[in-house]
Design an enzyme around this catalytic site. Structure first.
Site, mmCIF file in Angstrom:
data_model
loop_
_atom_site.group_PDB
_atom_site.id
_atom_site.type_symbol
_atom_site.label_atom_id
_atom_site.label_comp_id
_atom_site.label_asym_id
_atom_site.label_seq_id
_atom_site.Cartn_x
_atom_site.Cartn_y
_atom_site.Cartn_z
ATOM 1 N N GLY A 104 0.845 -1.193 -0.089
ATOM 2 C CA GLY A 104 0.138 -0.066 0.360
ATOM 3 C C GLY A 104 0.481 1.350 0.176
ATOM 4 N N GLY A 105 0.456 2.076 1.112
ATOM 5 C CA GLY A 105 1.376 4.008 1.080
ATOM 6 C C GLY A 105 2.710 2.990 1.282
ATOM 7 N N GLY A 153 20.255 6.866 -34.890
ATOM 8 C CA GLY A 153 19.784 7.679 -33.755
ATOM 9 C C GLY A 153 20.010 7.420 -32.825
ATOM 10 C CB ALA A 154 21.961 5.324 -30.597
HETATM 11 C C1 HXC Z 1 -2.456 -2.403 11.830
HETATM 12 C C2 HXC Z 1 -1.212 -4.163 11.487
HETATM 13 C C3 HXC Z 1 -1.330 -3.234 10.131
HETATM 14 C C4 HXC Z 1 -1.576 -2.383 9.222
HETATM 15 C C5 HXC Z 1 0.120 -5.337 10.278
HETATM 16 N N1 HXC Z 1 -0.299 -5.420 11.309
HETATM 17 N N2 HXC Z 1 -0.587 -4.606 9.420
HETATM 18 N N3 HXC Z 1 -1.662 -3.106 11.982
HETATM 19 N N4 HXC Z 1 -2.559 -1.412 10.415
HETATM 20 N N5 HXC Z 1 -2.325 -2.470 8.184
HETATM 21 C C6 HXC Z 1 0.274 -6.150 12.735
HETATM 22 C C7 HXC Z 1 -0.302 -6.790 12.634
HETATM 23 O O1 HXC Z 1 -1.651 -6.918 13.414
HETATM 24 C C8 HXC Z 1 0.066 -8.032 14.194
HETATM 25 O O2 HXC Z 1 -0.126 -7.008 14.925
HETATM 26 C C9 HXC Z 1 1.501 -7.374 13.652
HETATM 27 O O3 HXC Z 1 1.333 -6.274 12.620
HETATM 28 C C10 HXC Z 1 2.830 -7.879 12.547
HETATM 29 O O4 HXC Z 1 1.596 -8.270 11.750
HETATM 30 P P1 HXC Z 1 1.923 -9.896 11.084
HETATM 31 O O5 HXC Z 1 0.223 -10.307 9.985
HETATM 32 O O6 HXC Z 1 1.404 -10.907 11.958
HETATM 33 O O7 HXC Z 1 3.172 -10.446 10.159
HETATM 34 P P2 HXC Z 1 3.330 -11.160 9.059
HETATM 35 O O8 HXC Z 1 2.760 -12.576 9.403
HETATM 36 O O9 HXC Z 1 4.609 -10.788 8.872
HETATM 37 O O10 HXC Z 1 2.620 -10.438 7.892
HETATM 38 C C11 HXC Z 1 3.322 -9.096 7.606
HETATM 39 C C12 HXC Z 1 2.469 -8.361 6.447
HETATM 40 C C13 HXC Z 1 0.681 -8.378 6.883
HETATM 41 C C14 HXC Z 1 2.662 -8.951 5.086
HETATM 42 C C15 HXC Z 1 2.557 -6.614 6.676
HETATM 43 O O11 HXC Z 1 0.919 -8.396 8.232
HETATM 44 C C16 HXC Z 1 -0.336 -8.014 6.037
HETATM 45 O O12 HXC Z 1 -1.002 -8.327 5.111
HETATM 46 N N6 HXC Z 1 -1.154 -6.531 6.614
HETATM 47 C C17 HXC Z 1 -1.389 -5.831 6.142
HETATM 48 C C18 HXC Z 1 -1.087 -4.963 4.681
HETATM 49 C C19 HXC Z 1 -2.182 -4.174 4.467
HETATM 50 O O13 HXC Z 1 -2.609 -4.788 3.795
HETATM 51 N N7 HXC Z 1 -2.073 -2.616 4.340
HETATM 52 C C20 HXC Z 1 -3.112 -1.525 4.093
HETATM 53 C C21 HXC Z 1 -2.419 -1.316 3.046
HETATM 54 S S1 HXC Z 1 -3.568 -0.351 1.749
HETATM 55 P P3 HXC Z 1 0.430 -8.671 16.678
HETATM 56 O O14 HXC Z 1 -0.092 -7.287 17.721
HETATM 57 O O15 HXC Z 1 -0.120 -9.652 16.003
HETATM 58 O O16 HXC Z 1 1.864 -7.816 16.504
HETATM 59 C C22 HXC Z 1 -2.617 0.670 2.158
HETATM 60 C C23 HXC Z 1 -3.627 2.398 2.312
HETATM 61 C C24 HXC Z 1 -2.449 4.125 1.465
HETATM 62 O O17 HXC Z 1 -1.292 1.106 2.730
HETATM 63 C C25 HXC Z 1 -2.697 3.790 -0.232
HETATM 64 C C26 HXC Z 1 -1.953 5.447 -0.687
HETATM 65 C C27 HXC Z 1 -1.817 5.115 -1.817
#
Ligand code: HXC
Length: 510
Positions: free
Chosen positions: A169-170, A404-405
């Site tokens: 994402g961001g 051209g290059a």
């Molecule tokens: C809040 C989050 C989080 C998020 C992870 N965590 N992503 N908390 N918001 N976006 C937290 C989890 O709850 C967890 O907390 C800890 O971080 C570790 O995550 P895990 O999933 O246990 O780790 P892992 O298995 O290594 O996976 C990592 C990950 C996955 C691949 C990043 O967490 C994931 O897919 N997260 C969501 C990604 C996503 O879709 N984000 C939004 C994108 S949209 P605990 O407490 O259990 O340790 C976006 C919009 C902006 O960004 C766009 C602008 C153009």
């Protein structure tokens, strides 16, 4: 009084633990360092000054008011690299997965503003899960604030992103707007949407590595500029890069002591070009012999290998090298090579880094794949970038400069300052075979005549002298003297003063 001081120390210790020892251990078990460990390795020892260590998020939804961690998932501040100031932020994956909240974004934008105001490079270390899901639009707004600052700082201060974990994402769009992106093999990923979303939307089954690992982004997408084996190696390599870069677009190019003579001839270069014009040779051999102590920091080494781009130094001062690579596709210019080099040339021009171009190019790559893929527009990017650049431009044609290059590769006509050719240079519209088959088509059935025409064409056009007679080549030089010639030229061009007409901005073919 003593208790007050102790209380500060206690609070600091808690903040430094981030998401806690269990999560730190998990980070280590994955072969990754923590945000603070990364900063310690990256900056000069003891130089890190931290900002906003006690910032916490302000959200209350989903029970978040009961879950607050000092620092809120990002460590920010400034320090030095070999004594020169840089600003830094490092996502802390142990705190809410390094995800971005409103407060977290404010920490980053504060550092971005500081870096821009104080004209020093900014480095972001990424290991994060994107927008903090519990914060919703406040997190999205936070990202946009970061993006806006990326754009305003672009071309003013160097911005570098280091991807050291998952990034979604961001957390991919901000790096995408910075100057360079580096990744760690096997532990870092970049994608707009992860494998689960991909499966739902397109029904493709992919792993994180297949979707956005370092191998994908250094060889296929060209999003990343290089990848290294582990956190430590990556951080040390980026330190090396920072040493080549000026602090800002108004700062001088950094200079370090040079230990290699610039006057001594390198006789081995006289035999670098093979006797057979169709035999390849490695242009990197030339770059390594020209750059001080052979120190060359290559950008996008694994992508579009038919062109080589990177930083080196001549007589202690940074230059950008761009060189066609005869070892790959005979050094032809295709869409990927044009885009890669155009971006590099523009970076050098933004930051007043002189460009040294080595030319051995048979032309642009013909074919439907290239034309359908927009070769005209991509090739024009490189042409545009060279033509627009006002930094010192020094060009050496080692062998072919066809069609051209020839024009595109920092020719005299695109305001090349010093255009040299080796005696082995061949400057023409095309090679002898193609040329003779077109202009003597009526004789195609007569091999003897074709041989005679070819000889005549080669004698007349496949040399540097027709171009030199017109002044398109300033001098035909001995290969062995190339380093001396370039060093002298760069010295002469130190006070070069050239500006383009005022405009809001150009309209480079994107
Ligand atoms: C809040 C989050 C989080 C998020 C992870 N965590 N992503 N908390 N918001 N976006 C937290 C989890 O709850 C967890 O907390 C800890 O971080 C570790 O995550 P895990 O999933 O246990 O780790 P892992 O298995 O290594 O996976 C990592 C990950 C996955 C691949 C990043 O967490 C994931 O897919 N997260 C969501 C990604 C996503 O879709 N984000 C939004 C994108 S949209 P605990 O407490 O259990 O340790 C976006 C919009 C902006 O960004 C766009 C602008 C153009």
């Amino acid at each position: 009084m003593k208790e007050i001081l102790q209380e500060l120390e206690r609070r600091r210790e808690v903040a430094r633990l981030g998401g806690g020892q269990v999560r730190i251990d998990a980070q280590h078990a994955r072969g990754k360092l923590t945000a603070r460990e990364r900063i310690d390795i990256f900056l000069d020892e003891g130089s890190f000054e931290e900002f906003d260590m006690f910032v916490e998020h302000r959200s209350t939804d989903f029970g978040m008011d009961k879950s607050k961690i000092a620092g809120d998932g990002v460590v920010t501040g400034w320090g030095t690299i070999n004594g020169r100031t840089v600003f830094i932020f490092a996502k802390d994956f142990t705190v809410f997965g390094g995800s971005l909240s409103e407060a977290h974004a404010e920490k980053i934008t504060k550092i971005q503003d500081m870096a821009l105001k104080n004209r020093a490079p900014i480095i972001g270390i990424y290991d994060a899960g994107g927008a903090r899901i519990q914060e919703g639009v406040a997190a999205l707004g936070g990202y946009a604030e970061v993006f806006q600052r990326n754009v305003l700082a672009s071309g003013v201060i160097p911005q570098i992103s280091i991807i050291m974990g998952p990034c979604a994402g961001g957390d991919v769009y901000s790096p995408a707007m910075t100057d360079f992106i580096f990744m760690v093999r096997d532990t870092s990923y970049m994608f707009v949407t992860g494998p689960d979303v991909v499966k739902t939307v397109t029904n493709e089954t992919v792993t994180s590595e297949q979707l956005g690992g370092a191998s994908v982004h250094t060889t296929k997408s060209s999003i990343a500029d290089a990848a290294y084996d582990n956190d430590v190696d990556t951080l040390l390599q980026v330190r090396r890069l920072v040493d080549f870069l000026p602090q800002s677009n108004t700062a001088a190019v950094p200079e370090i002591e040079c230990y290699q003579s610039v006057t001594e001839p390198d006789n081995s270069l006289d035999t670098l070009i093979p006797a057979n014009a169709n035999k390849p040779y490695d242009i990197k051999e030339l770059i390594l012999k020209i750059a001080d102590e052979g120190d060359f920091f290559e950008i996008q080494e694994s992508f579009a290998k038919n062109i080589v781009c990177g930083f080196g130094r001549i007589e202690g001062a940074t230059v950008g090298f761009v060189a066609n690579q005869p070892m790959v596709l005979a050094g032809v210019l295709d869409s990927d090579a044009s885009r890669k080099a155009a971006r590099f040339v523009r970076f050098c021009d933004c930051f007043n880094i002189p460009i040294v171009t080595f030319v051995d190019v048979p032309g642009f790559l013909p074919g439907t794949a290239q034309e359908y893929g927009g070769l005209i527009k991509h090739g024009a990017k490189l042409l545009f970038a060279y033509a627009e650049a006002t930094v010192p431009k020094l060009t050496v044609i080692t062998r072919k400069a066809f069609g051209g290059a020839y024009d595109v590769m920092a020719s005299k006509h695109l305001r090349g300052d010093l255009n040299y050719a080796w005696p082995t240079a061949q400057i023409a519209v095309m090679g002898a075979k193609g040329a003779v088959e077109i202009i003597f088509r009526k004789d195609i059935a007569d091999p003897e005549k074709i041989v005679a025409h070819t000889k005549m064409y080669e004698d007349r056009f496949l040399s540097p002298f027709v171009a030199a007679e017109r002044g398109y080549i300033d001098e035909v030089i001995m290969p062995r003297s190339t380093r001396r010639r370039l060093a002298q030229g760069l010295r002469m061009l130190r006070n070069k003063d050239l500006t383009n007409p005022w405009k809001k901005h150009d309209n480079i073919p994107l």
